[in-house]
Write an enzyme that holds these catalytic residues in place. Structure first.
Site, PDB file in Angstrom:
ATOM      1  N   CYS A   1      43.829-109.024  32.709  1.00  0.00           N
ATOM      2  CA  CYS A   1      43.123-107.968  31.699  1.00  0.00           C
ATOM      3  C   CYS A   1      43.354-107.133  31.064  1.00  0.00           C
ATOM      4  CB  CYS A   1      41.036-107.235  32.908  1.00  0.00           C
ATOM      5  SG  CYS A   1      40.632-106.988  31.343  1.00  0.00           S
TER       6      CYS A   1
ATOM      7  N   CYS B   1      39.710-106.384  23.451  1.00  0.00           N
ATOM      8  CA  CYS B   1      40.508-107.095  24.310  1.00  0.00           C
ATOM      9  C   CYS B   1      41.700-106.867  24.780  1.00  0.00           C
ATOM     10  CB  CYS B   1      40.313-108.467  24.192  1.00  0.00           C
ATOM     11  SG  CYS B   1      40.881-109.726  25.390  1.00  0.00           S
TER      12      CYS B   1
HETATM   13  N1  LIG Z   1      35.554-109.249  29.445  1.00  0.00           N
HETATM   14  C1  LIG Z   1      35.938-108.131  28.386  1.00  0.00           C
HETATM   15  C2  LIG Z   1      36.759-108.530  27.515  1.00  0.00           C
HETATM   16  C3  LIG Z   1      38.073-108.995  27.244  1.00  0.00           C
HETATM   17  C4  LIG Z   1      38.975-108.355  28.142  1.00  0.00           C
HETATM   18  C5  LIG Z   1      40.602-109.389  28.128  1.00  0.00           C
HETATM   19  N2  LIG Z   1      40.457-109.827  29.034  1.00  0.00           N
HETATM   20  C6  LIG Z   1      41.254-107.659  27.961  1.00  0.00           C
HETATM   21  O1  LIG Z   1      42.989-107.989  28.250  1.00  0.00           O
HETATM   22  O2  LIG Z   1      41.731-106.846  27.874  1.00  0.00           O
HETATM   23  C7  LIG Z   1      34.880-107.319  28.329  1.00  0.00           C
HETATM   24  O3  LIG Z   1      33.076-108.197  28.368  1.00  0.00           O
HETATM   25  O4  LIG Z   1      34.457-106.227  27.829  1.00  0.00           O
END
Ligand SMILES: N[C@@H](CCC[C@H](N)C(=O)O)C(=O)O
Length: 313
Positions: free
Chosen positions: A256, A71
């Site tokens: 993200c 993350c």
């Molecule tokens: N939803 C993603 C994990 C979270 C990623 C995040 N928000 C970031 O900032 O990189 C997954 O399940 O791969």
């Protein structure tokens, strides 16, 4: 449970210091605390743990309780948490994750607390067809690799990039897939977690793009047996990309970090941006750069504490 709610460019998680105590049933806790009506309200849960291999270990859960390996926005906040709360006095911090150890450079603000962080996010992996291709493998083809990137930078020759990559790896950069009756060109890039990058027309208002209608169809598409995070990118110019994101396990989020890195890599390989660019997300901006010598991708952005509290779990 004592917690701190933090966000990185609007991507918000509940953080729990587990360096001294374990948390039982983290998946269930993630679902409970993430609920925006009956919980704290967040995109998921992040546990900060001790590590034998690095300064700390980050364990992350999406809002639906599923676990993510990495993350990007979360790891900047972990850096802020451990520094601001005196768990370390280092400004270069190593944090282990299920996607390997990441190195953070913490930038301290005038209040003595972490304001922003720059993270070495490691080498991307191109997931084209069924052939995962580690970009670092391209070091063996350094001359070709350098050529691809300088061509992409100077002339934006996406065809050259795609062809050269195909020749050395048998990989395809963008693939056509059918999603809910529409045909989309998607570029698959893993930053430890899977991302599919899709391009939107320049002239649409990206803020009005109906991501909640198409996002779930990408997330559960049969081409991605482990589900996928989908980034919808609008190329403004070679230094600026607009992005909306539908995250697996959390739905639309305001940003993200791994997705922004994957999008920069995909857009370089598709010949549409430089190797350093600003990603504009609903929750703020992230600066991403791809070091073509080492293959490492760097992400720089804010980390913010919202509030601390206790909750019965
Ligand atoms: N939803 C993603 C994990 C979270 C990623 C995040 N928000 C970031 O900032 O990189 C997954 O399940 O791969």
């Amino acid at each position: 449970m004592v917690f701190t709610k933090m966000h990185g460019a609007g991507n918000d998680y509940v953080y729990v210091d587990c360096t001294k105590e374990e948390l039982d049933n983290p998946s269930e806790v993630a679902i409970k605390v993430s609920d925006r009506h009956t919980g704290i309200g967040s995109d998921g849960l992040i546990l900060i743990k001790s590590s034998d291999k690095a300064d700390f270990f980050m364990e992350m859960y999406n809002a639906d309780g599923s676990q993510g390996k990495m993350c990007g926005n979360g790891i900047r906040c972990v850096g802020k948490y451990v520094y601001d709360n005196g768990l370390t006095d280092k400004t270069t911090v190593n944090i282990d994750t299920l996607a390997g150890i990441k190195i953070l450079e913490l930038n301290i603000g005038t209040d003595g607390k972490v304001a922003t962080a720059k993270v070495n996010m490691g080498c991307p992996v191109l997931e084209a067809a069924d052939i995962p291709m580690d970009i670092s493998a391209l070091k063996d083809y350094k001359a070709v690799y350098k050529d691809i990137l300088s061509n992409a930078k100077d002339t934006g020759l996406s065809k050259v990039a795609v062809k050269a990559l195909s020749e050395v790896t048998n990989a395809v950069v963008a693939e056509k897939i059918e999603v809910n009756g529409g045909i989309y060109e998607i570029t698959g890039v893993s930053m430890g977690n899977p991302h599919g990058i899709v391009y939107l027309d320049k002239d649409i208002d990206i803020k009005k793009f109906a991501i909640e209608q198409i996002g779930p169809h990408f997330e559960s598409h049969m081409a991605f047996p482990e589900r996928v995070n989908t980034e919808f990118i609008q190329v403004v110019d070679r230094k600026n990309l607009n992005m909306r994101v539908w995250e697996r396990g959390s739905g639309e989020t305001l940003a993200c970090g791994t997705g922004a890195c994957a999008s920069l890599v995909a857009t370089v390989l598709n010949g549409m941006c430089d190797i350093d660019a600003t990603l504009h997300l609903l929750g703020g901006d992230l600066n991403i750069s791809w070091d073509t010598e080492s293959g490492n991708v760097y992400m720089e952005g804010p980390a913010t504490t919202v509030f601390t509290g206790t909750i019965e779990i």
